[in-house]
Scaffold this motif. Structure first.
Motif: not given
Length: 316
Positions: A10-11, A21, A25-27, A35, A44, A46-47, A57-58
């Motif tokens: 997910g990264a 991310a 995906y999330w952190r 993630f 969510c 993306s980076s 981010q996130g």
């Protein structure tokens, strides 16, 4: 000593300790290397998108109302769906229309089921009422199974969503959460309280209605009592999946890092004093009374009258 590790699921990994991310995906923070997959991919960001937009981010797709842990909560003016999707709340007038339409539909279903049960009780070997009850029980079982947190396949989840659409009461009650601000636990706890007292209110009006009907029609007290009991059984049976679902949802929590959140609303933390209060004063009694007590009472009555199943009072 520098060590290299595989890129987490997910990264995005851009070398050294620069990771972000992927979409969906999330952190918990920008330093976290674990993630978590979001319930809704579009919730969510993306980076790559975050860098272009200059967003931390996130973060969640706030433009569509997503926020909170796993981006599984909704901002003010949005309503959380059963699939963790956020949609804009309708105007208060539309909410009232939905509430009225839902009430009329529920009353119509209750009336049809009660009327068919009473009419078929007077007919020898009538199968219509039996088929209706089998269909209703099947829908109820599917709704209850969907309540349990299990790794269902996408096909099964889609099937569950179809049966959830048949539960008008449990689907329309969340619209009233639009009346509360986001991240306000009162909306979840209010719906829980409404679910707990709703059967009692419905049964009260049902009893008064049958007494008034019997008085107008000159029906004997015994006949009114039998038809009243029939109505109680039908009403509670139809409400049973919604009542159990509400109660069980208070025990379904998701641990994310050091915190635990309610799966039905990630804006509420589990195991807090407020959560425990509502769980043990409303959810537990609701499950004991409506979830277990009522079916047990019906079972006891059936066992007691097992040799009199053809009697009119038992059939009703």
């Amino acid at each position: 000593e520098t060590r290299c590790h595989p890129c987490p699921t997910g990264a995005y990994c851009w070398g050294r300790d620069n990771i972000g991310a992927q979409s969906g995906y999330w952190r918990t923070n920008s330093k976290e290397v674990n993630f978590l997959e979001c319930h809704k991919t579009e919730a969510c960001l993306s980076s790559s998108y975050q860098e272009e937009a200059g967003v931390e981010q996130g973060s969640c797709n706030e433009n569509s109302g997503y926020q909170g842990p796993l981006c599984a909560s909704c901002a003010d003016g949005y309503i959380l769906g059963s699939d963790y999707s956020c949609s804009k709340c309708p105007d208060i007038g539309i909410i009232l229309v939905i509430a009225l339409a839902t009430s009329i539909a529920v009353i119509a279903v209750f009336t049809f089921m009660i009327r068919s049960t009473i009419i078929n009780a007077y007919q020898e070997r009538s199968q219509t009422s039996i088929y209706l009850k089998i269909l209703a029980n099947y829908i109820q079982v599917m709704q209850l199974v969907a309540t349990f947190d299990a790794q269902w396949s996408d096909e099964v989840l889609n099937l569950f969503q179809v049966f959830e659409q048949l539960s008008a009461v449990s689907d329309q009650l969340p619209y009233f959460s639009c009346l509360f601000p986001a991240n306000n636990p009162k909306r979840v706890y209010t719906l829980l309280l409404v679910s707990f007292v709703l059967p009692a209110i419905v049964l009260l009006f049902n009893t008064l209605g049958w007494i008034f009907y019997g008085y107008l029609k000159g029906i004997s007290c015994l006949a009114v009592k039998d038809m009243g009991i029939c109505s109680v059984v039908v009403i509670i049976s139809l409400l049973h999946p919604m009542l159990v679902k509400r109660g069980v949802s208070m025990f379904q929590c998701h641990q994310i890092g050091d915190e635990t959140y309610l799966r039905s609303d990630y804006s509420i933390e589990c195991q807090t004093s407020e959560h425990n209060f509502w769980t043990f004063t409303i959810a537990v009694p609701s499950l004991l009374i409506w979830g277990l007590g009522f079916p047990a009472l019906m079972g006891i009555v059936l066992i007691r009258d097992r040799r009199q199943l053809d009697d009119l009072s038992t059939k009703i």
